[in-house]
Scaffold this active site. Structure first.
Site, PDB file in Angstrom:
ATOM      1  N   HIS A   1       0.858  -1.192   0.000  1.00 18.68           N
ATOM      2  CA  HIS A   1       0.000   0.000   0.000  1.00 18.68           C
ATOM      3  C   HIS A   1       0.892   1.239   0.000  1.00 18.68           C
ATOM      4  CE1 HIS A   1      -2.868   3.049   1.349  1.00 18.68           C
ATOM      5  NE2 HIS A   1      -3.769   2.265   0.784  1.00 18.68           N
TER       6      HIS A   1
ATOM      7  N   ASP B   1     -11.451   0.641  -0.421  1.00 20.77           N
ATOM      8  CA  ASP B   1     -10.565   1.651   0.170  1.00 20.77           C
ATOM      9  C   ASP B   1     -11.294   2.401   1.296  1.00 20.77           C
ATOM     10  OD1 ASP B   1      -8.119   2.850   0.551  1.00 20.77           O
ATOM     11  OD2 ASP B   1      -7.956   3.635  -1.482  1.00 20.77           O
TER      12      ASP B   1
HETATM   13  C1  1WB Z   1      -6.321   8.847   1.872  1.00 21.75           C
HETATM   14  C2  1WB Z   1      -6.422   7.742   1.054  1.00 21.75           C
HETATM   15  C3  1WB Z   1      -5.536   8.816   2.986  1.00 21.75           C
HETATM   16  C4  1WB Z   1      -5.728   6.610   1.373  1.00 21.75           C
HETATM   17  C5  1WB Z   1      -4.841   7.668   3.294  1.00 21.75           C
HETATM   18  O1  1WB Z   1      -4.092   7.669   4.398  1.00 21.75           O
HETATM   19  C6  1WB Z   1      -4.944   6.557   2.476  1.00 21.75           C
HETATM   20  C7  1WB Z   1      -7.059  10.049   1.492  1.00 21.75           C
HETATM   21  C8  1WB Z   1      -3.367   6.589   4.798  1.00 21.75           C
HETATM   22  O2  1WB Z   1      -8.015   9.929   0.729  1.00 21.75           O
HETATM   23  O3  1WB Z   1      -6.716  11.106   1.958  1.00 21.75           O
HETATM   24  C9  1WB Z   1      -5.840   5.446   0.505  1.00 21.75           C
HETATM   25  O4  1WB Z   1      -5.491   4.358   0.895  1.00 21.75           O
HETATM   26  O5  1WB Z   1      -6.266   5.577  -0.626  1.00 21.75           O
HETATM   27 MN    MN Z   2      -5.790   2.704  -0.212  1.00 23.77          MN
END
Ligand code: 1WB
Ligand code: MN
Length: 356
Positions: free
Chosen positions: A177, A300
């Site tokens: 990830h 997600d």
């Molecule tokens: C966000 C998206 C933030 C993901 C994240 O933090 C992760 C966001 C760890 O949309 O700000 C993700 O996994 O797509």
């Molecule tokens: Mn993600």
């Protein structure tokens, strides 16, 4: 049809508290924007008031309620980015163990609703390998999650071989990830909200995946399976050019000789998920380019809502056979998740045992 969402973010209060300390610490990482906003909110900044923390700390409450409402059978949970990778190696090792124990408890309580990817501390590779073994053989978790670089180092570095050996020996996939780009890579990503999910994350993990392929790592670990989310971080869009230009770089002595082409490594050693990308054309391309057996559905959550991710699949222009593979069959194979009937039987047995 059974729906298994394969990249669903989750956390525990102990990790959240440690990330709050990182927010006040000396780290120069680009991840601090996110860490401050989510774990130390109320001080301004781009992630303030986004309120992801509540969703991350919950599994059996609102998350399960929404899963019921939208017909999502199972979440494959994993400790959210940046995982334990911003902590010192000892703290990271301890917190990975704790998170894995908690995750296993959740999966035991709801064997048909939750499966889990185990965390480990890559910066302590030998202890990481031990924890990986415990996570699979004792805790019965389903694979592993790493959040891209660790202290700006990538998995092609030989120091991480114990981790890759463990994954290969245990026959479990490592999901890479994103987290924010490593120190030397962050410059132009600092402005306009480009640091994270919009662009920086894809650059970071795409680069990680390409480093692994071009380094020749997969000649040493031919059975290693790597999963990348966010519609493959667009790496497979580049496969033709990666293959062409890598061959030229090899001939020029700029890249190590490899047994297979970049295209062949991607098809053999990688699988992808749709997490966070609800684009029907990108889905069609992915299926046609790397094969229906290598693509899995993901939401997600809680960074993106459940309903649109389900609607996206319901409307997708795919055959019933393709849909079954995207929604559950590939996930069952890659992450060793029991098929529906078997899992339901196990859940009934647990209930009977609990009720005496
Ligand atoms: C966000 C998206 C933030 C993901 C994240 O933090 C992760 C966001 C760890 O949309 O700000 C993700 O996994 O797509
Ligand atoms: Mn993600």
């Amino acid at each position: 049809m059974r729906k298994i969402a394969t990249e669903e973010a989750w956390s525990i209060p102990e990790v959240a508290a440690e990330l709050q300390k990182v927010a006040h610490g000396p780290s120069q990482s680009l991840d601090k924007l996110l860490v401050r906003g989510i774990y130390d909110a109320g001080h301004g900044g781009p992630y303030d008031n986004m309120n992801f923390l509540e969703g991350l700390l919950d599994a059996e409450g609102e998350r399960l309620r929404q899963m019921d409402e939208y017909g999502v059978d199972m979440h494959l949970l994993a400790l959210t980015a940046p995982g334990v990778q911003m902590f010192d190696a000892d703290t990271a090792t301890d917190l990975a163990r704790l998170a894995n124990d908690r995750l296993a408890e959740i999966c035991r309580r709801h064997p048909t609703r939750f499966a889990g990817l185990a965390s480990f501390a890559p910066h302590s590779p030998k202890r990481a390998a031990k924890e990986m073994e415990r996570a699979i053989t004792e805790l019965k978790l389903n694979g592993f999650m790493i959040n891209s670089h660790t202290n700006d180092e990538y998995l092609d570095d030989p120091k991480f071989w114990p981790v890759l050996e463990a994954a290969e020996a245990l026959d479990r996939c490592i999901y890479i990830h994103p987290r924010a780009a490593s120190y030397g890579f962050k410059g132009p990503l600092q402005d306009y909200g480009m640091d994270s999910a919009m662009w920086g994350y894809g650059m970071e993990v795409g680069t990680h995946a390409v480093r692994m392929m071009t380094s020749g790592l997969f000649d040493r670990f031919p059975k290693l399976k790597i999963c990348i989310g966010h519609m493959g971080e667009a790496v497979h869009f580049w496969l033709w050019r990666l293959t062409y230009m890598n061959s030229r770089a090899q001939d020029a002595g700029r890249a190590p000789r490899t047994q297979l082409t970049m295209d062949e490594y991607f098809r053999r050693n990688f699988v992808i998920t749709t997490s966070g990308v609800e684009d029907p054309l990108a889905l069609r391309y992915s299926i046609d380019k790397i094969g229906i057996d290598n693509v899995m559905w993901a939401i997600d959550y809680p960074y993106q809502p459940m309903k649109p991710a389900v609607d996206f699949m319901e409307k997708a222009d795919v055959t019933a056979e393709e849909k079954a593979k995207l929604y559950h069959r590939n996930a069952e194979r890659i992450f060793h998740i029991a098929p529906e009937g078997v899992a339901a039987g196990a859940e009934r047995m647990t209930l009977v045992a609990e009720q005496g």
